[in-house]
Design a protein around this motif. Structure first.
Motif, PDB file in Angstrom:
ATOM      1  N   GLY A   1       0.787  -1.221   0.000  1.00 27.95           N
ATOM      2  CA  GLY A   1       0.000   0.000   0.000  1.00 27.95           C
ATOM      3  C   GLY A   1       0.816   1.266   0.000  1.00 27.95           C
ATOM      4  O   GLY A   1       0.311   2.330  -0.271  1.00 27.95           O
ATOM      5  N   GLY A   2       2.099   1.171   0.314  1.00 29.40           N
ATOM      6  CA  GLY A   2       2.957   2.342   0.276  1.00 29.40           C
ATOM      7  C   GLY A   2       3.603   2.652   1.602  1.00 29.40           C
ATOM      8  O   GLY A   2       3.372   1.983   2.607  1.00 29.40           O
ATOM      9  N   THR A   3       4.418   3.697   1.583  1.00 27.82           N
ATOM     10  CA  THR A   3       5.163   4.128   2.757  1.00 27.82           C
ATOM     11  C   THR A   3       5.215   5.649   2.767  1.00 27.82           C
ATOM     12  O   THR A   3       5.120   6.277   1.714  1.00 27.82           O
ATOM     13  CB  THR A   3       6.575   3.496   2.747  1.00 27.82           C
ATOM     14  OG1 THR A   3       7.236   3.794   3.958  1.00 27.82           O
ATOM     15  CG2 THR A   3       7.396   3.948   1.572  1.00 27.82           C
TER      16      THR A   3
ATOM     17  N   SER B   1       6.474   9.186   2.455  1.00 22.55           N
ATOM     18  CA  SER B   1       7.552   9.692   1.596  1.00 22.55           C
ATOM     19  C   SER B   1       8.845   9.888   2.360  1.00 22.55           C
ATOM     20  O   SER B   1       8.833  10.356   3.495  1.00 22.55           O
ATOM     21  CB  SER B   1       7.148  11.022   0.962  1.00 22.55           C
ATOM     22  OG  SER B   1       6.092  10.834   0.075  1.00 22.55           O
ATOM     23  N   SER B   2       9.925   9.508   1.744  1.00 20.72           N
ATOM     24  CA  SER B   2      11.316   9.626   2.224  1.00 20.72           C
ATOM     25  C   SER B   2      11.686   8.614   3.299  1.00 20.72           C
ATOM     26  O   SER B   2      12.794   8.642   3.809  1.00 20.72           O
ATOM     27  CB  SER B   2      11.639  11.056   2.700  1.00 20.72           C
ATOM     28  OG  SER B   2      11.151  11.298   4.003  1.00 20.72           O
ATOM     29  N   SER B   3      10.785   7.695   3.633  1.00 20.33           N
ATOM     30  CA  SER B   3      11.093   6.681   4.644  1.00 20.33           C
ATOM     31  C   SER B   3      12.102   5.667   4.129  1.00 20.33           C
ATOM     32  O   SER B   3      12.153   5.376   2.945  1.00 20.33           O
ATOM     33  CB  SER B   3       9.832   5.893   5.033  1.00 20.33           C
ATOM     34  OG  SER B   3       8.860   6.710   5.603  1.00 20.33           O
ATOM     35  N   ILE B   4      12.885   5.129   5.061  1.00 22.49           N
ATOM     36  CA  ILE B   4      13.696   3.957   4.753  1.00 22.49           C
ATOM     37  C   ILE B   4      13.045   2.778   5.458  1.00 22.49           C
ATOM     38  O   ILE B   4      12.349   2.957   6.456  1.00 22.49           O
ATOM     39  CB  ILE B   4      15.176   4.128   5.184  1.00 22.49           C
ATOM     40  CG1 ILE B   4      15.315   4.308   6.695  1.00 22.49           C
ATOM     41  CG2 ILE B   4      15.814   5.280   4.426  1.00 22.49           C
ATOM     42  CD1 ILE B   4      16.750   4.242   7.190  1.00 22.49           C
ATOM     43  N   ASN B   5      13.233   1.591   4.938  1.00 27.67           N
ATOM     44  CA  ASN B   5      12.645   0.401   5.532  1.00 27.67           C
ATOM     45  C   ASN B   5      13.715  -0.383   6.280  1.00 27.67           C
ATOM     46  O   ASN B   5      14.671  -0.869   5.678  1.00 27.67           O
ATOM     47  CB  ASN B   5      11.998  -0.473   4.448  1.00 27.67           C
ATOM     48  CG  ASN B   5      11.365  -1.712   5.020  1.00 27.67           C
ATOM     49  OD1 ASN B   5      11.839  -2.813   4.790  1.00 27.67           O
ATOM     50  ND2 ASN B   5      10.304  -1.547   5.780  1.00 27.67           N
ATOM     51  N   LEU B   6      13.567  -0.432   7.596  1.00 26.68           N
ATOM     52  CA  LEU B   6      14.421  -1.252   8.455  1.00 26.68           C
ATOM     53  C   LEU B   6      13.489  -2.127   9.291  1.00 26.68           C
ATOM     54  O   LEU B   6      12.990  -1.684  10.326  1.00 26.68           O
ATOM     55  CB  LEU B   6      15.290  -0.383   9.379  1.00 26.68           C
ATOM     56  CG  LEU B   6      16.316   0.519   8.705  1.00 26.68           C
ATOM     57  CD1 LEU B   6      16.985   1.430   9.726  1.00 26.68           C
ATOM     58  CD2 LEU B   6      17.356  -0.311   7.983  1.00 26.68           C
TER      59      LEU B   6
ATOM     60  N   ILE C   1       1.411   3.945   9.872  1.00 28.10           N
ATOM     61  CA  ILE C   1       1.031   4.250   8.497  1.00 28.10           C
ATOM     62  C   ILE C   1      -0.488   4.235   8.332  1.00 28.10           C
ATOM     63  O   ILE C   1      -1.050   5.014   7.559  1.00 28.10           O
ATOM     64  CB  ILE C   1       1.727   3.297   7.476  1.00 28.10           C
ATOM     65  CG1 ILE C   1       1.440   3.706   6.023  1.00 28.10           C
ATOM     66  CG2 ILE C   1       1.324   1.861   7.707  1.00 28.10           C
ATOM     67  CD1 ILE C   1       2.149   4.945   5.562  1.00 28.10           C
ATOM     68  N   ARG C   2      -1.167   3.398   9.101  1.00 25.57           N
ATOM     69  CA  ARG C   2      -2.637   3.375   9.012  1.00 25.57           C
ATOM     70  C   ARG C   2      -3.216   4.719   9.455  1.00 25.57           C
ATOM     71  O   ARG C   2      -4.123   5.250   8.822  1.00 25.57           O
ATOM     72  CB  ARG C   2      -3.226   2.254   9.856  1.00 25.57           C
ATOM     73  CG  ARG C   2      -2.996   0.878   9.289  1.00 25.57           C
ATOM     74  CD  ARG C   2      -3.410  -0.185  10.304  1.00 25.57           C
ATOM     75  NE  ARG C   2      -3.104  -1.496   9.827  1.00 25.57           N
ATOM     76  CZ  ARG C   2      -3.985  -2.296   9.242  1.00 25.57           C
ATOM     77  NH1 ARG C   2      -5.220  -1.905   9.065  1.00 25.57           N
ATOM     78  NH2 ARG C   2      -3.619  -3.485   8.827  1.00 25.57           N
TER      79      ARG C   2
ATOM     80  N   ASP D   1       4.571   7.309  -0.800  1.00 20.13           N
ATOM     81  CA  ASP D   1       5.205   6.714  -1.973  1.00 20.13           C
ATOM     82  C   ASP D   1       4.606   5.330  -2.207  1.00 20.13           C
ATOM     83  O   ASP D   1       4.485   4.541  -1.265  1.00 20.13           O
ATOM     84  CB  ASP D   1       6.719   6.588  -1.769  1.00 20.13           C
ATOM     85  CG  ASP D   1       7.407   7.945  -1.676  1.00 20.13           C
ATOM     86  OD1 ASP D   1       6.853   8.936  -2.199  1.00 20.13           O
ATOM     87  OD2 ASP D   1       8.494   8.008  -1.079  1.00 20.13           O
ATOM     88  N   GLY D   2       4.229   5.041  -3.436  1.00 23.61           N
ATOM     89  CA  GLY D   2       3.683   3.727  -3.773  1.00 23.61           C
ATOM     90  C   GLY D   2       2.261   3.522  -3.281  1.00 23.61           C
ATOM     91  O   GLY D   2       1.824   2.384  -3.091  1.00 23.61           O
ATOM     92  N   TYR D   3       1.513   4.591  -3.092  1.00 18.34           N
ATOM     93  CA  TYR D   3       0.142   4.490  -2.577  1.00 18.34           C
ATOM     94  C   TYR D   3      -0.711   3.636  -3.508  1.00 18.34           C
ATOM     95  O   TYR D   3      -0.729   3.829  -4.714  1.00 18.34           O
ATOM     96  CB  TYR D   3      -0.482   5.882  -2.451  1.00 18.34           C
ATOM     97  CG  TYR D   3      -1.882   5.856  -1.891  1.00 18.34           C
ATOM     98  CD1 TYR D   3      -2.100   5.803  -0.522  1.00 18.34           C
ATOM     99  CD2 TYR D   3      -2.992   5.885  -2.728  1.00 18.34           C
ATOM    100  CE1 TYR D   3      -3.377   5.786   0.002  1.00 18.34           C
ATOM    101  CE2 TYR D   3      -4.276   5.863  -2.222  1.00 18.34           C
ATOM    102  CZ  TYR D   3      -4.472   5.808  -0.864  1.00 18.34           C
ATOM    103  OH  TYR D   3      -5.735   5.792  -0.342  1.00 18.34           O
ATOM    104  N   ASP D   4      -1.433   2.681  -2.911  1.00 21.96           N
ATOM    105  CA  ASP D   4      -2.325   1.816  -3.674  1.00 21.96           C
ATOM    106  C   ASP D   4      -3.701   1.865  -3.012  1.00 21.96           C
ATOM    107  O   ASP D   4      -3.901   1.305  -1.932  1.00 21.96           O
ATOM    108  CB  ASP D   4      -1.790   0.384  -3.709  1.00 21.96           C
ATOM    109  CG  ASP D   4      -2.688  -0.548  -4.483  1.00 21.96           C
ATOM    110  OD1 ASP D   4      -2.975  -0.261  -5.665  1.00 21.96           O
ATOM    111  OD2 ASP D   4      -3.130  -1.543  -3.885  1.00 21.96           O
ATOM    112  N   GLU D   5      -4.619   2.558  -3.650  1.00 22.78           N
ATOM    113  CA  GLU D   5      -5.944   2.789  -3.072  1.00 22.78           C
ATOM    114  C   GLU D   5      -6.672   1.488  -2.743  1.00 22.78           C
ATOM    115  O   GLU D   5      -7.270   1.355  -1.673  1.00 22.78           O
ATOM    116  CB  GLU D   5      -6.790   3.630  -4.021  1.00 22.78           C
ATOM    117  CG  GLU D   5      -8.134   4.004  -3.437  1.00 22.78           C
ATOM    118  CD  GLU D   5      -8.935   4.929  -4.338  1.00 22.78           C
ATOM    119  OE1 GLU D   5     -10.054   5.276  -3.938  1.00 22.78           O
ATOM    120  OE2 GLU D   5      -8.446   5.305  -5.425  1.00 22.78           O
ATOM    121  N   LYS D   6      -6.620   0.519  -3.628  1.00 16.91           N
ATOM    122  CA  LYS D   6      -7.319  -0.761  -3.405  1.00 16.91           C
ATOM    123  C   LYS D   6      -6.786  -1.454  -2.146  1.00 16.91           C
ATOM    124  O   LYS D   6      -7.549  -1.943  -1.322  1.00 16.91           O
ATOM    125  CB  LYS D   6      -7.141  -1.661  -4.631  1.00 16.91           C
ATOM    126  CG  LYS D   6      -7.841  -2.979  -4.532  1.00 16.91           C
ATOM    127  CD  LYS D   6      -7.634  -3.803  -5.793  1.00 16.91           C
ATOM    128  CE  LYS D   6      -8.265  -5.172  -5.636  1.00 16.91           C
ATOM    129  NZ  LYS D   6      -8.024  -6.017  -6.804  1.00 16.91           N
TER     130      LYS D   6
END
Length: 172
Positions: free
Chosen positions: A71-73, A75-80, A142-143, A155-160
């Protein structure tokens, strides 16, 4: 086969031997300071205007989700991912100090489990070394962000995906 979020969360929270993933690491002693999504948005918007000047980037967002980051993250986040964060906290601290980062904000799906745990581990390390970096957790994860702002700065937002995720129980 559809896997419901709650079942996925239960599976992700346990290691193969049935113990919680965090049992392999020390219990954090710090209580993370919460930061509201509105404040994070304001900080991100400020950084957006000074993007040409790297020394002005003072905020780092860390998404602690692992495979449940559909669904996305923000903006500018890193994933750890939280599952592997504890051993990397010293390196993250060193990188933040070198980059002039003043505040690290952690979040997960709801910021009720993984985000606060990682923020507390980071704050424990900061306290141990006597640093002045701030470690915080974004209220609602994020929710909460998507409930407040929809696709704004995601970033990468997915509405569905979000329609489905926001209708289900959250996991930590």
């Amino acid at each position: 086969m559809t896997i419901h979020v709650h079942e996925h969360c239960l599976r992700m929270a346990r290691r193969e031997d049935g113990t919680p993933w965090w049992a392999a690491f020390p219990e954090p002693t710090s209580t993370p300071v919460h930061i509201e999504p509105q404040t994070v948005l304001e900080l991100l918007e400020q950084q957006e205007h000074v993007d040409d000047m790297p020394q002005s980037r003072r905020l780092l967002l860390v998404d602690c989700r692992r495979t449940d980051c559909a669904g996305g993250t923000v903006s500018s986040s890193i994933n750890l991912p939280a599952h592997s964060f504890f051993p990397t906290r010293k390196s993250l601290y060193a990188l933040c100090k070198q980059a002039g980062i003043q505040k690290v904000v952690f979040y997960c799906g709801s910021s009720a489990g993984r985000g606060p745990r990682c923020a507390a581990w980071m704050q424990d390390y900061i306290n141990e070394v006597g640093g002045d970096l701030q470690s915080q957790v974004m209220t609602g994860g994020i929710r909460g962000w998507v409930r407040m702002y929809g696709d704004r700065m995601v970033d990468g937002y997915d509405e569905k995906t979000w329609k489905q995720l926001l209708s289900e129980k959250s996991c930590t």
